[in-house]
Design a protein around this motif. Structure first.
Motif, short mmCIF file in Angstrom:
data_model
loop_
_atom_site.label_atom_id
_atom_site.label_comp_id
_atom_site.label_asym_id
_atom_site.label_seq_id
_atom_site.Cartn_x
_atom_site.Cartn_y
_atom_site.Cartn_z
N GLY A 232 28.35 -16.52 -79.10
CA GLY A 232 27.29 -17.18 -78.35
C GLY A 232 26.74 -16.42 -77.16
O GLY A 232 25.89 -16.95 -76.43
N LEU A 233 27.20 -15.20 -76.93
CA LEU A 233 26.74 -14.45 -75.76
C LEU A 233 25.25 -14.10 -75.88
O LEU A 233 24.78 -13.67 -76.92
CB LEU A 233 27.54 -13.16 -75.61
CG LEU A 233 27.16 -12.29 -74.42
CD1 LEU A 233 27.65 -12.92 -73.12
CD2 LEU A 233 27.72 -10.88 -74.55
N THR A 234 24.52 -14.30 -74.78
CA THR A 234 23.09 -13.98 -74.73
C THR A 234 22.80 -13.23 -73.44
O THR A 234 23.32 -13.57 -72.38
CB THR A 234 22.23 -15.26 -74.77
OG1 THR A 234 22.55 -16.01 -75.94
CG2 THR A 234 20.75 -14.91 -74.77
N GLY A 235 21.95 -12.23 -73.53
CA GLY A 235 21.44 -11.54 -72.36
C GLY A 235 20.00 -11.96 -72.11
O GLY A 235 19.24 -12.20 -73.05
N VAL A 247 12.25 -0.97 -74.58
CA VAL A 247 13.53 -1.65 -74.41
C VAL A 247 13.71 -2.75 -75.44
O VAL A 247 14.81 -2.97 -75.97
CB VAL A 247 13.65 -2.21 -72.97
CG1 VAL A 247 14.91 -3.05 -72.82
CG2 VAL A 247 13.66 -1.07 -71.96
N SER A 248 12.63 -3.44 -75.77
CA SER A 248 12.71 -4.48 -76.80
C SER A 248 13.08 -3.87 -78.16
O SER A 248 13.91 -4.42 -78.89
CB SER A 248 11.36 -5.21 -76.90
OG SER A 248 11.40 -6.19 -77.89
N ARG A 249 12.50 -2.72 -78.46
CA ARG A 249 12.84 -2.04 -79.72
C ARG A 249 14.29 -1.57 -79.71
O ARG A 249 14.98 -1.63 -80.74
CB ARG A 249 11.88 -0.86 -79.95
CG ARG A 249 10.46 -1.29 -80.30
CD ARG A 249 9.62 -0.10 -80.74
NE ARG A 249 9.39 0.83 -79.64
CZ ARG A 249 8.36 0.74 -78.79
NH1 ARG A 249 7.49 -0.24 -78.90
NH2 ARG A 249 8.20 1.64 -77.84
N VAL A 258 19.55 -9.90 -76.61
CA VAL A 258 18.85 -9.94 -75.32
C VAL A 258 17.47 -10.55 -75.49
O VAL A 258 16.73 -10.18 -76.41
CB VAL A 258 18.72 -8.53 -74.70
CG1 VAL A 258 18.02 -8.61 -73.35
CG2 VAL A 258 20.08 -7.87 -74.54
N LEU A 259 17.13 -11.48 -74.61
CA LEU A 259 15.79 -12.08 -74.57
C LEU A 259 15.01 -11.46 -73.43
O LEU A 259 15.55 -11.18 -72.36
CB LEU A 259 15.89 -13.59 -74.36
CG LEU A 259 16.71 -14.38 -75.38
CD1 LEU A 259 16.74 -15.85 -74.98
CD2 LEU A 259 16.13 -14.20 -76.78
#
Length: 376
Positions: A232-235, A247-249, A258-259
């Motif tokens: 469940g980890l999210t950045g 960075v998104s790529r 990461v969002l």
């Protein structure tokens, strides 16, 4: 008594420098000072300034990267502006606005020239020749600087050590946190996560800043990629910038959870969503976001650069890691997630250490003193 007119010059009226410049202008006594924001660009903060009744002058030639044609154009236009308006004080922020604004102010005989170092215009990741060139430029500009305000002790130390400004003209300041900065509670956490579209109960590692070379968002992505197997980890990275696409790529390629919500006007309200705040910067002054995360009650991992250790004291108020080491960043984040009691102890000590150096009132007092010449 006639109020003193102040031109506040900042290249980008956004992010840390823009926030400090805005909060400083808003905190001035309107009976004593009349600020005008002069900037190359800005969106949300420009609207806030205008709504507060602060005059704004946008000079499109004032751009952040070195651009000889734009820089010459901006210098000429600032010189004309200062000659026409006859400001009592010119207060510049950061490197580009600091160079062009101070030079234009000196050329036009502005009585009081103030500069804020939010960091330094050179750093260890540049060539020695480039660092030497920037230091030489700053020394020349320092001769016409009446007061240098340095954001954080380490920045002041470096300015004095390098001889950029005469020691008696150097002052150390803090950064003003938002007066209505929220404190993390279960309810605030739930609201912030809902605002970000986060529905799961898993831990959230957050960062705030421009997606730019200085902030090194690639290290954040790589650290989250190393932690991706945690349930469940999210950045979450709050902020936009020139590296957004790259960075998104990278996150997609490396499988990093990461969002990137982009620029948000409600950053203070979103901070309670975070379980750990991570700052991966290559170089910094003293970031507003770190101080606000501490006030909010979020354990902090940051890189050991510049004035960050003013507030992130290793093992006491947070954890420090070397810059450009996403592996070390990942381990430090994991440590705080796995040791909640230790993290809570650091949070409590961090909040206790955020004192009146970090209030709008203190910044206002510092600016008032810097803008007012001492009597002989």
């Amino acid at each position: 008594m006639t109020s003193r007119t102040v031109a506040v010059v900042v290249t980008r009226f956004e992010a840390g420098a823009g926030v400090v410049a805005l909060r400083g202008a808003l905190g001035l006594d309107p009976a004593a000072f009349r600020p005008t924001i002069v900037t190359g660009r800005g969106e949300r903060l420009l609207g806030v300034a205008r709504e507060a009744g602060i005059e704004v002058v946008v000079e499109p030639a004032l751009v952040s990267p070195v651009s000889p044609a734009d820089d010459v154009r901006a210098l000429h236009r600032l010189t004309r502006l200062f000659a026409r308006r006859r400001f009592d004080v010119v207060h510049t922020h950061s490197a580009k606005a600091g160079a062009l604004g101070r030079l234009a102010a000196h050329r036009t005989g502005v009585p009081r020239i103030v500069h804020t170092f939010h960091g330094l215009p050179y750093h260890e990741f540049e060539s020695a020749a480039r660092r030497g060139l920037y230091a030489g430029i700053e020394r020349r500009l320092g001769r016409c600087t009446d007061v240098a305000l340095c954001v954080g002790t380490a920045v002041s130390v470096e300015v004095v050590r390098r001889g950029l400004v005469a020691p008696e003209r150097v002052r150390t300041i803090g950064v003003p946190v938002a007066q209505d900065a929220p404190v993390k509670t279960p309810a605030a956490r739930s609201r912030a996560r809902a605002a970000l579209g986060l529905t799961g109960p898993g831990p959230v590692v957050g960062a705030v800043g421009r997606l730019a070379y200085q902030k090194h968002p690639e290290a954040f992505v790589r650290a989250l990629a190393a932690l991706r197997h945690r349930p469940g980890l999210t950045g979450v990275w709050l902020g936009g910038g020139e590296l957004a696409g790259e960075v998104s790529r990278l996150a997609e390629r490396d499988g990093a959870p990461v969002l990137f919500p982009g620029e948000r006007a409600d950053v203070p309200d979103l901070l309670p969503a975070f379980d750990v705040f991570a700052l991966p910067s290559r170089y910094e002054g003293l970031p507003v976001a770190v101080v606000e995360a501490m006030v909010c009650g979020i354990p902090v991992v940051a890189t050991a650069v510049n004035a960050v250790p003013d507030v992130v004291v290793p093992g006491r108020t947070g954890l420090l890691v070397p810059p450009q080491r996403p592996d070390a960043l990942a381990r430090a984040v994991a440590h705080l997630l796995d040791h909640p009691r230790e993290a809570a102890r650091m949070v409590a000590e961090a909040r206790a250490r955020i004192d009146d150096r970090f209030t709008a009132k203190t910044l206002s007092e510092d600016l008032s003193a810097a803008y007012t010449p001492e009597s002989p």
